[in-house]
Design a protein around this motif. Sequence first.
Motif, PDB file in Angstrom:
ATOM      1  N   LEU A   1     -52.334  56.409 -22.474  1.00  0.00           N
ATOM      2  CA  LEU A   1     -53.124  55.595 -23.364  1.00  0.00           C
ATOM      3  C   LEU A   1     -53.186  55.888 -24.877  1.00  0.00           C
ATOM      4  O   LEU A   1     -53.174  55.423 -25.754  1.00  0.00           O
ATOM      5  CB  LEU A   1     -54.705  55.466 -22.835  1.00  0.00           C
ATOM      6  N   THR A   2     -53.361  57.367 -24.855  1.00  0.00           N
ATOM      7  CA  THR A   2     -52.878  57.951 -26.283  1.00  0.00           C
ATOM      8  C   THR A   2     -51.644  57.727 -26.891  1.00  0.00           C
ATOM      9  O   THR A   2     -51.707  57.416 -28.126  1.00  0.00           O
ATOM     10  CB  THR A   2     -53.151  59.517 -26.015  1.00  0.00           C
ATOM     11  N   GLU A   3     -50.658  57.949 -26.017  1.00  0.00           N
ATOM     12  CA  GLU A   3     -49.408  57.624 -26.494  1.00  0.00           C
ATOM     13  C   GLU A   3     -49.173  56.093 -27.023  1.00  0.00           C
ATOM     14  O   GLU A   3     -48.842  55.842 -27.919  1.00  0.00           O
ATOM     15  CB  GLU A   3     -48.307  57.946 -25.444  1.00  0.00           C
ATOM     16  N   ARG A   4     -49.750  55.060 -26.297  1.00  0.00           N
ATOM     17  CA  ARG A   4     -49.702  53.880 -26.700  1.00  0.00           C
ATOM     18  C   ARG A   4     -50.517  53.609 -27.672  1.00  0.00           C
ATOM     19  O   ARG A   4     -50.197  52.669 -28.531  1.00  0.00           O
ATOM     20  CB  ARG A   4     -50.324  52.977 -25.335  1.00  0.00           C
TER      21      ARG A   4
ATOM     22  N   GLU B   1     -50.812  51.957 -33.492  1.00  0.00           N
ATOM     23  CA  GLU B   1     -51.290  52.692 -34.721  1.00  0.00           C
ATOM     24  C   GLU B   1     -49.866  52.768 -35.889  1.00  0.00           C
ATOM     25  O   GLU B   1     -49.899  52.258 -37.110  1.00  0.00           O
ATOM     26  CB  GLU B   1     -51.763  53.863 -34.796  1.00  0.00           C
ATOM     27  N   ALA B   2     -49.008  53.343 -35.288  1.00  0.00           N
ATOM     28  CA  ALA B   2     -47.543  53.422 -35.995  1.00  0.00           C
ATOM     29  C   ALA B   2     -47.186  51.826 -36.517  1.00  0.00           C
ATOM     30  O   ALA B   2     -46.876  51.894 -37.600  1.00  0.00           O
ATOM     31  CB  ALA B   2     -46.637  54.278 -35.325  1.00  0.00           C
TER      32      ALA B   2
ATOM     33  N   LEU C   1     -58.855  59.406  -9.739  1.00  0.00           N
ATOM     34  CA  LEU C   1     -59.409  60.093 -10.970  1.00  0.00           C
ATOM     35  C   LEU C   1     -59.180  61.305 -11.519  1.00  0.00           C
ATOM     36  O   LEU C   1     -59.296  61.730 -12.559  1.00  0.00           O
ATOM     37  CB  LEU C   1     -61.000  59.588 -10.597  1.00  0.00           C
ATOM     38  N   PHE C   2     -59.085  62.258 -10.228  1.00  0.00           N
ATOM     39  CA  PHE C   2     -58.981  63.594 -10.553  1.00  0.00           C
ATOM     40  C   PHE C   2     -57.460  63.984 -11.316  1.00  0.00           C
ATOM     41  O   PHE C   2     -57.260  64.555 -12.274  1.00  0.00           O
ATOM     42  CB  PHE C   2     -59.055  64.379  -9.496  1.00  0.00           C
ATOM     43  N   TYR C   3     -56.401  63.478 -10.704  1.00  0.00           N
ATOM     44  CA  TYR C   3     -55.037  63.688 -10.969  1.00  0.00           C
ATOM     45  C   TYR C   3     -54.568  62.550 -11.973  1.00  0.00           C
ATOM     46  O   TYR C   3     -53.843  63.054 -12.904  1.00  0.00           O
ATOM     47  CB  TYR C   3     -54.065  63.819  -9.873  1.00  0.00           C
ATOM     48  N   GLY C   4     -55.036  61.361 -11.887  1.00  0.00           N
ATOM     49  CA  GLY C   4     -54.527  60.507 -12.841  1.00  0.00           C
ATOM     50  C   GLY C   4     -55.129  60.226 -14.076  1.00  0.00           C
ATOM     51  O   GLY C   4     -54.567  59.660 -14.987  1.00  0.00           O
ATOM     52  N   ARG C   5     -56.323  60.955 -14.327  1.00  0.00           N
ATOM     53  CA  ARG C   5     -56.967  60.973 -15.629  1.00  0.00           C
ATOM     54  C   ARG C   5     -56.179  61.582 -16.955  1.00  0.00           C
ATOM     55  O   ARG C   5     -55.917  60.826 -17.650  1.00  0.00           O
ATOM     56  CB  ARG C   5     -58.278  61.796 -15.460  1.00  0.00           C
TER      57      ARG C   5
END
Length: 172
Positions: A45-48, A53-54, A34-38
């Motif tokens: 997820l943002t990239e995906r 959206e594109a 959770l600490f490093y993988g967040r």
Amino acid sequence: MGTFYYLANEGFGLNFNILETNLINLAILIGLLLFYGRKFISNLLTERRSKIEAEITNAEQRAQTAAAALAEAQQKLAQAQTEAEQIRQNALSRAQTVKESILAQGKVEVEKLQVTASQELTTETTKVIAQIKEQIVALALNKAESQLKGSLNDSVQTKLIERSVAQLGGRS
């Protein structure tokens, strides 16, 4: 194997020994994740999400382009159908005009043929009548000549000559 044997003999049970169950290790592992993988997962997820959206925007643009192309194609189809109907109407009109023209020419030619045939019939009839008259005259002359030869002697011939001269104005 002993645990499996224990579960099989005793039934299902829970093991509350923290050290045996590795709950501490699991808690540490989940905490580190959770600490490093967040950040990593959030970036992933943002990239995906951006890619999705594109893709959606791109798909919407393609759909709009396809809809515009479809509308244009439908308009061209309607225009082509209108032109085809006009061409068909023109062809029918021309066919009717040509048909009437051919029928009129045929009537004129039939009338010419009838007139020509009538004239030829009249000409042939006149020729046949003239030939028949010639044959009748020839036959009549031949018959008269043969009758005269048989019945004409010197005394009859003299009387005939005198009568002919008298009619012409000679002696009476």
